[in-house]
Design a protein around this motif. Structure first.
Motif: not given
Lengths: 296, 310
Positions: B147-151
């Motif tokens: 999720g944080l990578v995508l963000v």
């Protein structure tokens, strides 16, 4: 194929063969995973010697320094966090905490599950039905939800956290061990020892346990990365390992607030934990495939 | 068949009863809701009035009995934070959670199922290895990391998509992309193994020997048989629709059931936590039972085996 277990594999015959194949002709990917895991284990074991600084030492003059590769200096290879704590030291310490919790919890749940499986297989009848109802209950609840709910009222100490995570997956061990034990009880060796007058504890501990150990170890290798995931998810949500201690999940949880200003605070622990869970899962996967292949 | 269904129903209600009891006692014993909801500095009259209002001053056993009685009549109590019925609060969050988990499930199936089948048809090839590596990566990467990578990619670097909130469909894209890979990976791996298992069966060899075209063997003989064990995994994934996104909802501030649970646990809002726990248990139980029944319908052997085993 008389040593069939719950996974449907002939483990006893396959084990030496697998070990040989893994050691001598392992594909590159398997070797990389093994090297990474060994590195993690060494880091965890010698964390005190590896950490360049104290993991909790605050230095407000050196807040949010970038890592070496992005213009930082050699003093803080992976940069520093919002309180000026050395990121490398924190990651090294977190690896130790995460691995310690995951190992401890996996062992606890294997012990609980094995005992429950033996008890169910030994007593049968109502006790078995009650245990199976508990197994059903545990299997039908997503563990993260249970742990989340439990985490809010338990105290924050590490032993309590390990014990809580030790409930993860016990039902799978219980199922496997119960099935294997019922199978083993009908076979010659267990009956023979019992006829000789051995105490049930001796029969289960010294005779049946060694015979089901290989299956147990496989089941543990499957559960281990899951425990790491649950631990890091809870820590990420702020409900796991509490400050000043840190785990890889809590590092990411705190680093998240600095995603724009200091992305390395998320990147370094995220890469570490992803590689860790990936290599354990990948090895478990290959191991099962090998056993499958060897037993066919 | 009737006894099989009856036993399943009995076990399901036993599970529900355990959850009900555990949720009630554990949460009640764990802390003082009056202190959590008001504050430590609140005057003692206010605290005792709060306790009297919610029945917290009665003995635990009578609290439990009245709780069970009201749950059986469909009353799950009121949220202690804003006084609204707990069931209403939870019911509001369910569609919001489903808005990300259901598309994620579909995406996971759409990616995972064909990948697993194709990998099984070419075992040991580079394609198979890549699919399996991707599958393992899919289910072993922590969702908050993904999720944080995508963000970081889509919100911070390119600014294409919002990183949190839930006002329009653009907010749902990243949560769905975060949830999908783990389902896809699990499914791909499972289907591949089920297919490999089926393809090594004798009836496939017979079909090959009598000259049935390969395409037909795969479509008519292998796939339906491989689908049977897959039902189990699908059942689990459907059961996870409500509860499987706690972490992801927290990463993206998505106001669904998972976040409601996290917030309610932190503030010890008993009624809401119990309501969520019961809802989650009910979904899981229903999913598991449907799987069992579906199994019995799809595979008559199971029905007889289970009837004799239990």
């Amino acid at each position: 194929m008389n040593q069939m277990n719950a996974l449907g594999l002939d483990l006893r015959a396959a084990a030496p063969e697998i070990a040989r194949r893994l050691a001598w002709s392992a594909p590159l990917s398997v070797r990389i995973c093994l090297v990474w895991l060994a590195a993690m284990a060494i880091v965890a074991a010698f964390a005190d010697g590896i950490m360049p600084y104290d993991y909790a030492a605050v230095n407000l003059r050196e807040r949010l320094l970038p890592p070496l590769a992005f213009g930082g200096d050699l003093a803080h290879i992976l940069g520093t966090d919002e309180l000026g704590r050395d990121e490398l030291s924190r990651i090294v310490f977190s690896i130790r905490v995460s691995l310690f919790i995951a190992t401890g919890s996996t062992l606890v749940s294997a012990c609980i599950g094995t005992t429950a499986g033996f008890v169910a297989a030994h007593f049968r009848g109502r006790i078995e039905q009650a245990l199976l109802a508990l197994v059903d209950f545990q299997a039908s609840m997503p563990f993260l939800i249970l742990a989340l709910a439990a985490r809010a009222f338990l105290d924050d100490s590490l032993p309590v956290f390990i014990a809580l995570l030790g409930l993860h997956g016990w039902e799978r061990y219980a199922r496997i061990i119960r099935g294997l034990t019922i199978g083993a009880a009908g076979r010659g060796y267990a009956a023979a020892v019992r006829q000789l007058g051995a105490h049930p504890l001796r029969v289960y501990g010294l005779h049946i346990l060694p015979n089901v150990a290989s299956t147990l170890i496989i089941a543990m290798s499957i559960a281990f990365p899951e425990v790491i995931l649950v631990e890091s998810s809870l820590s990420f949500l702020g409900l796991g390992v509490q400050p000043p201690a840190a785990s890889l999940g809590s590092l990411i949880g705190f680093g998240r607030d600095y995603l724009v200003r200091a992305p390395w605070l998320v990147a370094a622990p995220a890469i570490t934990i992803s590689l860790l869970t990936l290599s354990v899962s990948y090895l478990g996967d290959r191991l099962r495939d090998h056993i499958d292949g060897a037993s066919r | 068949m009737t006894s099989f269904v009856l036993i399943r129903l009995l076990r399901a209600s036993a599970t529900l009863a355990i959850v009900l009891a555990v949720a009630f006692f554990v949460l009640r014993l764990s802390g003082d809701a009056a202190l959590e909801t008001l504050s430590i500095d609140a005057p003692s009259e206010a605290l005792s009035a709060f306790r009297a209002h919610w029945g917290l001053d009665e003995p635990l056993s009578s609290q439990f009995i009245s709780y069970v009685r009201s749950v059986l009549t469909g009353d799950f109590g009121r949220s202690m934070r804003d006084g609204r019925p707990a069931a209403e609060l939870v019911a509001e969050c369910v569609p919001i959670t489903l808005a990300i988990t259901f598309p994620a499930l579909l995406l996971g199936v759409a990616l995972g199922a064909p990948a697993g089948v194709y990998a099984a048809l070419r075992p040991g090839t580079g394609f198979d290895r890549c699919v399996m590596l991707a599958a393992v990566a899919g289910f072993s990467t922590p969702s908050f990391v993904l999720g944080l990578v995508l963000v970081w990619i889509f919100s911070v670097s390119f600014g294409w998509l919002p990183s949190g909130g839930a006002t329009n469909w653009r907010h749902a894209v990243l949560p769905i992309l975060t949830l999908a890979p783990s389902g896809a990976g699990t499914l791909a791996r499972f289907i591949r193994n089920a297919m490999l298992d089926v393809l090594s069966q004798e009836y496939i060899r017979t079909a090959t020997a009598k000259g049935v075209p390969w395409r037909r063997i795969v479509l008519r003989h292998a796939l339906p048989n491989a689908a049977i064990p897959t039902v189990t995994v699908m059942g689990f994934m459907i059961g996870q629709l409500i509860a499987g996104s706690v972490v992801v909802e927290s990463v993206f501030s998505w106001p669904g059931v998972g976040r409601l649970l996290a917030v309610s646990v932190a503030s010890r809002d008993f009624a809401v936590v119990q309501c969520v726990l019961l809802l989650v248990t009910l979904t899981m139980i229903t999913a598991n039972m449907s799987v069992d029944l579906l199994y019995a319908i799809l595979d008559p052997r199971m029905r007889r085996e289970r009837a004799t085993a239990r």
